[in-house]
Design an enzyme around this catalytic site. Structure first.
Site, short mmCIF file in Angstrom:
data_model
loop_
_atom_site.label_atom_id
_atom_site.label_comp_id
_atom_site.label_asym_id
_atom_site.label_seq_id
_atom_site.Cartn_x
_atom_site.Cartn_y
_atom_site.Cartn_z
N VAL A 34 0.83 -1.22 0.00
CA VAL A 34 0.00 0.00 0.00
C VAL A 34 0.86 1.26 0.00
O VAL A 34 0.64 2.18 -0.80
CB VAL A 34 -0.96 -0.01 1.21
N ARG A 65 10.94 -1.18 8.01
CA ARG A 65 11.65 -2.05 8.93
C ARG A 65 13.12 -2.16 8.53
O ARG A 65 14.02 -2.06 9.33
CB ARG A 65 11.01 -3.45 8.90
N LYS A 125 -7.00 -1.13 9.77
CA LYS A 125 -8.32 -1.41 10.39
C LYS A 125 -8.20 -1.94 11.81
O LYS A 125 -8.99 -1.59 12.69
CB LYS A 125 -9.13 -2.38 9.53
N GLY A 154 -11.02 -0.86 1.19
CA GLY A 154 -10.11 -0.36 0.15
C GLY A 154 -10.57 0.91 -0.53
O GLY A 154 -10.66 1.97 0.09
N GLY A 207 -3.19 -15.39 -4.51
CA GLY A 207 -2.79 -14.23 -3.70
C GLY A 207 -3.94 -13.52 -3.02
O GLY A 207 -3.76 -12.46 -2.43
N GLU A 210 -4.00 -15.08 2.62
CA GLU A 210 -2.68 -15.19 3.24
C GLU A 210 -2.37 -16.67 3.49
O GLU A 210 -3.30 -17.49 3.58
CB GLU A 210 -2.69 -14.49 4.61
N LYS A 225 -13.80 -4.44 10.52
CA LYS A 225 -14.34 -3.40 9.63
C LYS A 225 -15.76 -3.02 10.06
O LYS A 225 -16.13 -1.84 10.06
CB LYS A 225 -14.33 -3.88 8.19
N GLY A 327 -5.95 -4.34 -2.32
CA GLY A 327 -5.04 -4.08 -3.43
C GLY A 327 -4.27 -2.80 -3.15
O GLY A 327 -4.83 -1.85 -2.59
N1 LIG Z 1 -2.53 -4.87 1.01
C1 LIG Z 1 -3.80 -4.50 0.88
O1 LIG Z 1 -4.47 -4.80 -0.12
C2 LIG Z 1 -4.46 -3.70 1.98
C3 LIG Z 1 -5.80 -3.27 1.81
C4 LIG Z 1 -6.39 -2.49 2.80
C5 LIG Z 1 -5.67 -2.16 3.93
N2 LIG Z 1 -4.38 -2.60 4.08
C6 LIG Z 1 -3.66 -2.24 5.29
O2 LIG Z 1 -2.52 -1.46 4.93
C7 LIG Z 1 -1.49 -1.69 5.86
C8 LIG Z 1 -0.22 -2.10 5.09
O3 LIG Z 1 -0.47 -3.27 4.35
P1 LIG Z 1 0.54 -3.76 3.21
O4 LIG Z 1 -0.15 -4.87 2.51
O5 LIG Z 1 1.04 -2.61 2.42
O6 LIG Z 1 1.75 -4.36 4.09
P2 LIG Z 1 3.22 -4.71 3.60
O7 LIG Z 1 3.28 -4.88 2.14
O8 LIG Z 1 3.68 -5.82 4.48
O9 LIG Z 1 4.06 -3.39 3.96
C9 LIG Z 1 4.31 -3.00 5.28
C10 LIG Z 1 5.34 -1.91 5.27
O10 LIG Z 1 5.49 -1.42 6.60
C11 LIG Z 1 6.85 -1.56 7.00
N3 LIG Z 1 6.85 -1.97 8.42
C12 LIG Z 1 6.19 -3.02 8.97
N4 LIG Z 1 6.43 -3.08 10.28
C13 LIG Z 1 7.26 -2.07 10.56
C14 LIG Z 1 7.89 -1.61 11.75
N5 LIG Z 1 7.72 -2.23 12.92
N6 LIG Z 1 8.68 -0.51 11.67
C15 LIG Z 1 8.87 0.12 10.49
N7 LIG Z 1 8.31 -0.27 9.34
C16 LIG Z 1 7.53 -1.35 9.38
C17 LIG Z 1 7.46 -2.61 6.12
O11 LIG Z 1 8.86 -2.37 6.02
P3 LIG Z 1 9.79 -3.31 5.11
O12 LIG Z 1 9.46 -2.94 3.71
O13 LIG Z 1 11.17 -2.95 5.48
O14 LIG Z 1 9.40 -4.72 5.45
C18 LIG Z 1 6.72 -2.36 4.80
O15 LIG Z 1 7.34 -1.36 4.06
C19 LIG Z 1 -2.02 -2.74 6.85
O16 LIG Z 1 -2.57 -2.09 7.96
C20 LIG Z 1 -3.12 -3.43 6.06
O17 LIG Z 1 -4.12 -3.99 6.88
C21 LIG Z 1 -3.76 -3.35 3.13
#
Ligand SMILES: NC(=O)c1ccc[n+]([C@@H]2O[C@H](COP(=O)([O-])OP(=O)(O)OC[C@H]3O[C@@H](n4cnc5c(N)ncnc54)[C@H](OP(=O)(O)O)[C@@H]3O)[C@@H](O)[C@H]2O)c1
Length: 446
Positions: A34, A65, A125, A154, A207, A210, A225, A327
């Protein structure tokens, strides 16, 4: 555990510093699916954001991270990549977008930001559902906005709809398909007769699910939600644990087949409803559960990973919104929308968009589409060939033909065409003799 009370309003942040010309400095917490998409969107749609806010936006810092990992689109000369919140704060962001997920350290980071009066938009969320009360209280105390459209469904603007469009209404009931993974699985079970295990394996392979699908298939993601949406819809405090969640793990291929015989589809439905209490007063019923939904119901048609929310209330009646519930780019669009809201917009900004203001109106024939043609013709040899010839004469190609006797030497001819310009069809039909002619464009399936 804390409950989430979604404040009906948050204290406004000054949209801009008068006379200040420097770009708005945006920091991102997270640069994954995201966060990375949001960064790309802010670069690729820079002009849209500028038109909406009258400000340029630049990404000054990114918290991740692993700060050493190679990442696309990050220019180290303009954007700090760090694993330290203090270092991020030193870049003096005006707004922070949170897309790192999880409860800690995210909660602590957001509290730090809000205490300093820095507005935050989030896609998280779980954090909003479990710690909404605390976060909103601190946002108010810090005089900072906290927006969370991206945390539910989303790209679907349901939070904005409930908080703004329906702010002056009474909402009675909210029904939602809030989890794309389970809806994808149930759709596959319905369409292909798959069992639960096969549907889950496919969802994981593609995909949608999970490796550990518990949050989705047990209904916990939808419950989080729903607790957020119910809090806004009813202006009440909702504890996420008060949402009775039953997942789809017990749904079998037989259940899906029986539902079809009964004219229904099985959907994982999230419900929040005002109910009269036995002893008087009002209660709020909250549950997430697989239900038999009649095929004619709006939620029955929601297929695949799509999310949808149906809202009943007065005086507006019923509203249904649907769209991509997850997404990277889709969720990023909701974060960007919140970002624009935080920065403030000019009410008439669209009229200043040179592309919008001067777009010429397209002529009728600019769009080729399929058409349905129904005509009453003489029931005699050669008529169909004459019609086909007339259509071919202007380049209109036939897709299907249905012919039915209509009594007294007449026949009803129904033709569907391949995509064609309406003018070409008009010209062809002008050469056809018909006592009754109806022409309708056909909407494509997508
Ligand atoms: N993916 C979706 O479709 C979607 C949809 C709706 C809502 N969301 C929400 O959006 C959020 C992010 O989702 P995502 O899918 O983008 O996750 P993701 O791909 O795993 O990305 C997470 C990012 O946060 C960083 N991060 C995680 N823990 C950290 C920490 N302790 N300190 C510093 N940085 C940290 C990670 O760093 P690194 O890159 O170094 O690992 C990565 O860049 C979540 O809350 C999720 O529920 C996601």
């Amino acid at each position: 555990m804390e409950s989430s009370a979604i404040a009906p309003d948050v204290s406004p942040m000054p949209a801009r510093v008068d006379g200040e010309a420097r770009p708005v400095r945006v920091a991102l917490l997270g640069h994954g699916t995201v966060g990375g998409s949001l960064h790309r969107l802010l670069v690729e749609h820079r002009e849209h954001v500028r038109l909406a806010t009258q400000r340029d936006v630049e990404v000054c810092a990114v918290l991740v991270r692993d700060a050493d990992k190679a990442r696309d689109g990050l220019d180290p000369d303009t954007t700090l990549v760090t694993d330290s919140l203090e270092a991020l704060l030193a870049t003096e962001p005006d707004v922070v977008c949170e897309a790192m997920g999880g409860i800690e350290p995210t909660r602590t980071h957001l509290l730090t930001l809000l205490d300093r009066g820095i507005p935050v938009v989030t896609a998280n969320k779980q954090l909003v559902a479990r710690h909404g009360t605390e976060l909103f209280a601190r946002a108010e105390a810090g005089g900072a906005q906290l927006r969370f459209e991206a945390s539910v469904c989303g790209a679907v603007p349901i939070v904005r709809m409930l908080r703004e469009s329906l702010a002056a209404t009474r909402i009675e009931r909210l029904l939602g398909i809030l989890n794309g993974t389970t809806n994808f699985m149930l759709t596959a079970m319905t369409a292909h007769g798959q069992g639960y295990d096969d549907a889950l394996a496919d969802a994981q392979r593609l995909g949608y699910a999970e490796p550990d699908p518990t949050e989705d298939v047990e209904g916990l993601d939808a419950a989080a939600k729903l607790s957020i949406l119910a809090g806004i819809a009813f202006g009440t405090t909702v504890d996420i644990d008060d949402v009775r969640a039953t997942g789809i793990t017990g749904v079998t291929a037989e259940d899906v087949a029986h539902a079809a015989v009964l004219g229904c589809r099985i959907k994982l439905v999230a419900r929040a409803e005002r109910l009269a209490a036995a002893g008087g007063g009002t209660t709020v019923a909250l549950d997430v559960t697989p239900m038999l939904v009649p095929e004619t119901h709006p939620l029955a048609a929601i297929s695949g990973a799509t999310n949808a929310v149906l809202v009943d209330g007065a005086p507006f009646g019923r509203l249904v919104v649907q769209g991509a519930g997850a997404g990277g780019p889709e969720t990023a669009s909701a974060l960007a929308g919140d970002l624009v809201s935080v920065l403030g917009s000019e009410p008439s900004f669209l009229t200043r968009d040179p592309h919008v203001a001067h777009l010429p109106v397209a002529p009728r024939d600019a769009r080729a589409e399929r058409h349905y043609v129904r005509m009453q013709v003489a029931d005699q040899p050669g008529v169909l060939a004459a019609v086909a010839g007339a259509l071919a004469g202007t380049g209109v190609s036939i897709e299907r033909v249905l012919q039915q006797a209509a009594g007294e030497g007449e026949a009803t001819l129904v033709i569907t065409t391949h995509p064609c310009a309406p003018g070409d069809l008009d010209s062809a039909l002008a050469n056809v003799t018909s006592s009754d002619l109806t022409v309708l464009p056909m909407l494509d399936e997508d």
